[in-house]
Design a protein around this motif. Structure first.
Motif, PDB file in Angstrom:
ATOM      1  N   UNK A 178      -3.703  53.839   3.231  1.00  0.00           N
ATOM      2  CA  UNK A 178      -2.466  53.540   2.346  1.00  0.00           C
ATOM      3  C   UNK A 178      -1.401  53.048   3.210  1.00  0.00           C
ATOM      4  N   UNK A 179      -0.231  53.968   3.148  1.00  0.00           N
ATOM      5  CA  UNK A 179       0.883  53.480   3.842  1.00  0.00           C
ATOM      6  C   UNK A 179       0.601  53.689   5.516  1.00  0.00           C
ATOM      7  N   UNK A 180      -0.216  54.429   5.775  1.00  0.00           N
ATOM      8  CA  UNK A 180      -0.751  54.607   7.208  1.00  0.00           C
ATOM      9  C   UNK A 180      -1.601  53.057   7.818  1.00  0.00           C
ATOM     10  N   UNK A 181      -2.332  52.831   6.570  1.00  0.00           N
ATOM     11  CA  UNK A 181      -2.818  51.349   6.867  1.00  0.00           C
ATOM     12  C   UNK A 181      -2.024  50.238   7.121  1.00  0.00           C
ATOM     13  N   UNK A 182      -0.802  50.221   6.056  1.00  0.00           N
ATOM     14  CA  UNK A 182       0.231  49.106   6.283  1.00  0.00           C
ATOM     15  C   UNK A 182       0.776  49.311   7.371  1.00  0.00           C
ATOM     16  N   UNK A 183       1.100  50.297   8.128  1.00  0.00           N
ATOM     17  CA  UNK A 183       1.660  50.494   9.340  1.00  0.00           C
ATOM     18  C   UNK A 183       0.818  50.230  10.491  1.00  0.00           C
ATOM     19  N   UNK A 184      -0.396  50.470  10.390  1.00  0.00           N
ATOM     20  CA  UNK A 184      -1.561  50.063  11.434  1.00  0.00           C
ATOM     21  C   UNK A 184      -1.629  48.626  11.648  1.00  0.00           C
ATOM     22  N   UNK A 185      -1.774  47.845  10.247  1.00  0.00           N
ATOM     23  CA  UNK A 185      -1.654  46.381  10.291  1.00  0.00           C
ATOM     24  C   UNK A 185      -0.498  45.820  11.504  1.00  0.00           C
ATOM     25  N   UNK A 186       0.641  46.355  10.945  1.00  0.00           N
ATOM     26  CA  UNK A 186       1.857  45.896  12.002  1.00  0.00           C
ATOM     27  C   UNK A 186       1.824  46.271  13.120  1.00  0.00           C
ATOM     28  N   UNK A 187       1.499  47.582  13.435  1.00  0.00           N
ATOM     29  CA  UNK A 187       1.222  47.986  15.245  1.00  0.00           C
ATOM     30  C   UNK A 187       0.130  47.041  15.826  1.00  0.00           C
ATOM     31  N   UNK A 188      -0.967  46.697  15.080  1.00  0.00           N
ATOM     32  CA  UNK A 188      -2.088  45.884  15.759  1.00  0.00           C
ATOM     33  C   UNK A 188      -1.563  44.593  15.902  1.00  0.00           C
ATOM     34  N   UNK A 189      -0.566  43.831  15.016  1.00  0.00           N
ATOM     35  CA  UNK A 189      -0.258  42.875  14.943  1.00  0.00           C
ATOM     36  C   UNK A 189       0.724  42.398  16.361  1.00  0.00           C
ATOM     37  N   UNK A 190       1.906  43.445  16.147  1.00  0.00           N
ATOM     38  CA  UNK A 190       3.127  43.214  16.968  1.00  0.00           C
ATOM     39  C   UNK A 190       2.811  43.917  18.624  1.00  0.00           C
ATOM     40  N   UNK A 191       1.962  44.953  18.718  1.00  0.00           N
ATOM     41  CA  UNK A 191       1.671  45.582  19.730  1.00  0.00           C
ATOM     42  C   UNK A 191       0.104  45.758  19.981  1.00  0.00           C
ATOM     43  N   UNK A 192      -0.499  44.447  20.351  1.00  0.00           N
ATOM     44  CA  UNK A 192      -2.029  44.681  20.450  1.00  0.00           C
ATOM     45  C   UNK A 192      -2.412  45.331  21.703  1.00  0.00           C
ATOM     46  N   UNK A 193      -1.630  45.376  22.693  1.00  0.00           N
ATOM     47  CA  UNK A 193      -2.005  46.130  24.059  1.00  0.00           C
ATOM     48  C   UNK A 193      -2.271  47.511  23.791  1.00  0.00           C
ATOM     49  N   UNK A 194      -1.663  48.242  22.553  1.00  0.00           N
ATOM     50  CA  UNK A 194      -1.817  49.543  22.457  1.00  0.00           C
ATOM     51  C   UNK A 194      -3.088  49.937  21.424  1.00  0.00           C
ATOM     52  N   UNK A 195      -3.577  49.150  20.955  1.00  0.00           N
ATOM     53  CA  UNK A 195      -4.693  49.172  20.031  1.00  0.00           C
ATOM     54  C   UNK A 195      -5.899  48.728  20.407  1.00  0.00           C
ATOM     55  N   UNK A 196      -7.046  49.304  20.809  1.00  0.00           N
ATOM     56  CA  UNK A 196      -8.345  48.970  21.241  1.00  0.00           C
ATOM     57  C   UNK A 196      -9.158  48.505  20.017  1.00  0.00           C
TER      58      UNK A 196
END
Length: 540
Positions: A178-196
């Motif tokens: 839900x809202x956590x997934x929306x934030x996960x999309x943004x984090x993975x797009x803007x900071x891909x070095x933090x998401x494996x």
């Protein structure tokens, strides 16, 4: 001069953009008013049905329910962020030096929705279920501007840098609903070095959602609560009526709630979500998430670079299931989509075991057993683990794992009829002895039958008779009248001297009944002639 010319050239584009922004704000305000009227009618019906006293009642919750604040599902800790100074609450479980798996919840839930996955993945990962800013036991700063999208993304990045492994280059497996997934999309797009790796459950990307709503207006009705939350103070009032009856409807009703009857939320589990919302000032912060949704910066157009797994419930009442394939067309080819049949929007509560299997397959191994491969199955159906370690017998190629039965010795010395083939054994059933054949007995040839033989030879079947010729009929010759017989011809129109070809028979006719004379009718020239030919003569 060039600057003035450039400003004149850009003036029409700026005018169109400003007009577009005004139209978008007007459409948003109209949708918010319509949603407010619809939910206000629902509140009026609730007041009439239950009465003002029961509708305005709000139960006081002083103590947290069992499992929410104790150590049943993990260790409760707090993290002080360096940038904002906020104190965020999280629950962790698993080895401290294991890879980090960060779980982000949605509205109106908190970390408690991840209680099942905390137990499933704790043998392999350091699982952290985070309470987002303003939710659960985390701090709730006042004001609408404290919950802008960029601040929420900054909180998640600081959590990954503080808890991620290894220390120099922290990374994590990011899971959001839900809202956590929306934030996960943004984090993975803007900071891909933090998401494996990225796992998203029933949460759209902002760019894909906008394009989808333009093509499918039915999604506007599913998202009507989003427009309601744009209004001031009214959403808080409606959600708190009858002890959060609207929130209970979202989570437990037949249409929008959990579809599996065996996984329905108990009253204690429901109180775990309502406890933080019922505290003073606990309802406005999560609603501020929606109020700042249309004020955020434009979403990134490029898909996230980390490998992504998208999980979607086929009976999601808030998000169209066709959003899943729409995301798959936008994501990179390495992305996967799994549509869970007969599942609602609340996947972490309703389908924890299938989620654990699908995520374990995506991460390489099961939830708690890293060395068990999984058969890739139909989308939406979890893979079946293969049990390793059972050797396959070489003597039984058809049935793996069953040792073959050794064959019995064949009795020698008995001649076999030459030319008789041996039935080959079925694969997997080797070792069945073949019955030795009986010696061949010469059979004298049968002589051909002679005329003196009592056995009559076989006669050929008789041929069918030839077809009979068509039958012809000969006309009968006319007989002349005997000489000296003069009779009246039956037809007065013919000549009496014409000889008859057939003897004339006399018939006795009964007298006709007396005819009644029909009255004569005079016609004038102006009268319309009748068309009854039986009564009147044909007029010229």
């Amino acid at each position: 001069m060039p600057r003035r010319l450039l400003a004149l050239l850009l003036a029409p584009s700026r005018l169109l953009l400003a007009l577009r922004a005004r139209l978008a704000r007007a459409a948003l305000a109209a949708a918010a008013l319509l949603s407010g009227v619809a939910f206000a009618l629902w509140a009026a019906a609730l007041l009439l049905r239950r009465g003002p006293r029961a509708a305005l009642r709000r139960r006081r919750r002083d103590a947290a329910p069992a499992g929410l604040a104790d150590g049943t599902f993990g260790e409760h800790r707090h993290l002080r962020l360096q940038g904002s100074g906020l104190r965020l609450h999280y629950v962790t479980r698993g080895p401290p030096n294991a890879p980090l798996m960060l779980l982000l919840h949605g509205f109106p839930q908190n970390w408690f929705c991840w209680r099942h996955l905390l137990q499933e993945f704790s043998p392999r990962f350091r699982v952290v279920a985070l309470d987002l800013r303003g939710c659960g036991a985390s701090e709730k700063p006042p004001g609408r501007d404290s919950y802008r999208l960029e601040l929420l993304l900054g909180d998640i990045c600081e959590v990954i840098e503080a808890l991620g492994t290894p220390a120099g280059t922290p990374r994590c497996v990011l899971v959001g609903h839900d809202w956590g997934g929306l934030l996960a999309w943004e984090v993975a797009s803007s900071h891909p070095q933090l998401v494996e790796k990225l796992v998203v459950m029933d949460a759209p990307h902002r760019g894909v959602m906008a394009a989808f709503m333009a093509r499918h207006p039915s999604q506007l009705l599913r998202s009507c609560y989003v427009f309601l939350f744009q209004l001031p103070w009214l959403p808080e009032l409606l959600l708190s009526l009858a002890d959060f009856q609207l929130v209970r409807t979202f989570l437990t009703s037949v249409r929008t709630g959990i579809q599996d009857p065996a996984r329905r939320l108990s009253e204690q589990e429901l109180d775990s979500y309502l406890f933080s919302l019922s505290q003073p000032g606990g309802l406005s912060p999560p609603i501020h998430y929606y109020r700042n949704l249309f004020r955020a910066a434009p979403p990134p157009r490029e898909p996230p670079r980390p490998p992504a797994l998208l999980l979607w419930g086929s009976r999601d009442a808030f998000l169209d299931p066709r959003l899943g394939p729409a995301h798959l067309r936008w994501l990179r080819p390495s992305a996967r989509l799994r549509l869970l049949p007969a599942a609602s929007h609340w996947l972490p509560d309703e389908r924890p075991r299938p989620l654990a299997q699908l995520i374990g397959e995506f991460l390489g191994g099961g939830a708690g057993e890293a060395n068990i491969p999984i058969i890739p199955g139909i989308p939406g159906i979890p893979g079946i683990p293969i049990i390793p370690g059972i050797p396959v017998s070489p003597s039984s190629p058809g049935i793996p794992g069953i040792p073959g039965i050794p064959g019995n010795p064949i009795i020698p010395g008995i001649p076999i009829i030459p030319g008789t083939p041996i039935i080959p054994g079925t694969p997997g059933t080797l070792g069945i002895p073949i019955i030795p054949s009986i010696p061949s007995i010469p059979v004298p040839p049968v002589p051909p039958s002679s005329p003196s033989s009592p056995v009559s030879p076989v006669r050929p079947a008789p041929s069918p008779p030839p077809p009979s010729p068509p039958r012809t009929w000969r006309a009968r010759r006319a007989r002349p009248n005997p000489p000296g017989t003069a009779r009246t011809h039956p037809n007065p129109a013919r000549s009496l001297s014409e000889p008859l070809t057939k003897p004339f028979r006399t018939y006795t006719r009964r007298p006709n009944p007396p005819e009644t004379a029909e009255p004569t009718r005079s016609f004038s020239e102006a009268a319309e002639p009748t068309r009854n030919r039986r009564t009147h003569p044909k007029l010229p």
